[in-house]
Design a protein around this motif. Sequence first.
Motif, mmCIF file in Angstrom:
data_model
loop_
_atom_site.group_PDB
_atom_site.id
_atom_site.type_symbol
_atom_site.label_atom_id
_atom_site.label_comp_id
_atom_site.label_asym_id
_atom_site.label_seq_id
_atom_site.Cartn_x
_atom_site.Cartn_y
_atom_site.Cartn_z
ATOM 1 N N THR A 275 -1.834 -4.937 0.378
ATOM 2 C CA THR A 275 -1.591 -3.550 -0.033
ATOM 3 C C THR A 275 -0.131 -3.271 -0.395
ATOM 4 O O THR A 275 0.264 -2.123 -0.524
ATOM 5 C CB THR A 275 -2.042 -2.581 1.072
ATOM 6 O OG1 THR A 275 -1.383 -2.917 2.297
ATOM 7 C CG2 THR A 275 -3.544 -2.663 1.275
ATOM 8 N N ALA B 28 -0.263 4.622 1.501
ATOM 9 C CA ALA B 28 -1.164 4.699 2.650
ATOM 10 C C ALA B 28 -2.517 5.289 2.264
ATOM 11 O O ALA B 28 -3.541 4.943 2.864
ATOM 12 C CB ALA B 28 -0.519 5.529 3.757
ATOM 13 N N SER B 29 -2.536 6.149 1.256
ATOM 14 C CA SER B 29 -3.811 6.736 0.822
ATOM 15 C C SER B 29 -4.774 5.657 0.323
ATOM 16 O O SER B 29 -5.992 5.760 0.526
ATOM 17 C CB SER B 29 -3.568 7.775 -0.275
ATOM 18 O OG SER B 29 -2.871 7.216 -1.376
ATOM 19 N N VAL C 44 -4.796 2.573 1.468
ATOM 20 C CA VAL C 44 -5.237 1.889 2.682
ATOM 21 C C VAL C 44 -6.396 2.657 3.319
ATOM 22 O O VAL C 44 -7.368 2.062 3.797
ATOM 23 C CB VAL C 44 -4.074 1.731 3.678
ATOM 24 C CG1 VAL C 44 -4.555 1.063 4.966
ATOM 25 C CG2 VAL C 44 -2.949 0.906 3.057
ATOM 26 N N ARG C 45 -6.316 3.972 3.305
ATOM 27 C CA ARG C 45 -7.397 4.787 3.872
ATOM 28 C C ARG C 45 -8.696 4.625 3.077
ATOM 29 O O ARG C 45 -9.790 4.559 3.654
ATOM 30 C CB ARG C 45 -6.978 6.262 3.922
ATOM 31 C CG ARG C 45 -5.900 6.516 4.952
ATOM 32 C CD ARG C 45 -5.680 7.988 5.257
ATOM 33 N NE ARG C 45 -4.808 8.085 6.419
ATOM 34 C CZ ARG C 45 -5.222 8.023 7.672
ATOM 35 N NH1 ARG C 45 -6.516 7.892 7.931
ATOM 36 N NH2 ARG C 45 -4.373 8.096 8.673
ATOM 37 N N GLU D 94 0.831 -6.964 4.269
ATOM 38 C CA GLU D 94 2.068 -6.487 3.661
ATOM 39 C C GLU D 94 3.092 -7.619 3.682
ATOM 40 O O GLU D 94 2.995 -8.550 4.488
ATOM 41 C CB GLU D 94 2.621 -5.288 4.445
ATOM 42 C CG GLU D 94 1.787 -4.023 4.327
ATOM 43 C CD GLU D 94 2.001 -3.298 3.009
ATOM 44 O OE1 GLU D 94 3.123 -3.381 2.458
ATOM 45 O OE2 GLU D 94 1.057 -2.651 2.534
ATOM 46 N N LYS E 240 3.954 2.607 6.535
ATOM 47 C CA LYS E 240 2.551 2.637 6.113
ATOM 48 C C LYS E 240 1.628 2.373 7.300
ATOM 49 O O LYS E 240 0.609 3.052 7.481
ATOM 50 C CB LYS E 240 2.321 1.608 5.008
ATOM 51 C CG LYS E 240 1.018 1.791 4.252
ATOM 52 C CD LYS E 240 0.823 0.708 3.199
ATOM 53 C CE LYS E 240 1.963 0.652 2.207
ATOM 54 N NZ LYS E 240 1.703 -0.359 1.137
ATOM 55 N N ALA F 102 1.509 5.411 9.442
ATOM 56 C CA ALA F 102 0.701 6.482 8.853
ATOM 57 C C ALA F 102 -0.791 6.190 8.972
ATOM 58 O O ALA F 102 -1.616 7.110 8.898
ATOM 59 C CB ALA F 102 1.070 6.668 7.386
ATOM 60 N N CYS F 103 -1.141 4.916 9.157
ATOM 61 C CA CYS F 103 -2.550 4.516 9.238
ATOM 62 C C CYS F 103 -2.925 4.011 10.627
ATOM 63 O O CYS F 103 -3.919 3.293 10.785
ATOM 64 C CB CYS F 103 -2.835 3.434 8.204
ATOM 65 S SG CYS F 103 -2.586 3.945 6.493
ATOM 66 N N TRP G 237 -3.468 -5.763 10.871
ATOM 67 C CA TRP G 237 -2.364 -5.862 9.933
ATOM 68 C C TRP G 237 -1.789 -7.270 9.934
ATOM 69 O O TRP G 237 -1.450 -7.813 10.985
ATOM 70 C CB TRP G 237 -1.266 -4.858 10.289
ATOM 71 C CG TRP G 237 -1.652 -3.441 10.007
ATOM 72 C CD1 TRP G 237 -2.387 -2.624 10.816
ATOM 73 C CD2 TRP G 237 -1.368 -2.674 8.832
ATOM 74 N NE1 TRP G 237 -2.572 -1.393 10.222
ATOM 75 C CE2 TRP G 237 -1.952 -1.403 9.000
ATOM 76 C CE3 TRP G 237 -0.668 -2.956 7.662
ATOM 77 C CZ2 TRP G 237 -1.854 -0.399 8.032
ATOM 78 C CZ3 TRP G 237 -0.569 -1.953 6.688
ATOM 79 C CH2 TRP G 237 -1.158 -0.692 6.874
#
Length: 239
Positions: free
Chosen positions: A39, A44-45, A47-48, A60, A69, A72-73, A80
């Motif tokens: 990603t 982050a959107s 990823v969602r 990453e 990121k 945020a998630c 990860w």
Amino acid sequence: MTHRRNEITDNLGRVEERIAAACAAAGRSRDEVTLIVVTKTYPASDVRILAEAGVRHVAENRDQDAAPKAAACADLPLTWHFVGQLQTNKVRSVVGYADVVQSVDRPRLVAALSREAARAGREVTCLAQVALDAAVDGRGGRAGVAPDGVAELADLVAGSPGLRLGGLMTVAPLSGPYAGRRPEAFGRLLALSRELCRSHPAATMVSAGMSADLEDAVAAGATHVRVGTAVLGVRPGLR
């Protein structure tokens, strides 16, 4: 957002079809191969959206992008992976969110990861990154440890507090004897994995293959493929 969701889910479906077809051609079960979506550079959107679509592994390669990121998630059920070259001064941050570090290639990095994992009370899975273009006991052009150095590095990881030896990773080399020979390169990685498993039976992860060559990696026996562009599109800086 609806357009982006449709774009990602459609691309994801096509990648899943490619993996399934590659597994069938190799006589393998689809369950034997884990898709990791890379990603990097995406928000982050995205990823969602991936998580909503059932993706459970994301990767990453730059801590300065990954750390915020991942934060945020943090509510998402994700594993990860850190797949980029890792400097020791970034280890504390990376250990804060990465479940797997796939780019372990030198003793100093192992020591730093062990120290920070122990401090944080975490267990971090580590893969030794193999440089198939490296000279004996050297490092490759895209980082990594030479094949002759894998056993020693793996033993070091396995004996370090806070770390778990997961297996091996490679990036298809751009130079050296395996340049332009991806099936052979991935086959060499699998051979190294089999050697490693003789002394470390649980180190079964074989991470290889990306958007352009995932079929070759699956055919060779990869357990994990790292796909970015084929799922998320051409990165903004490359358009």
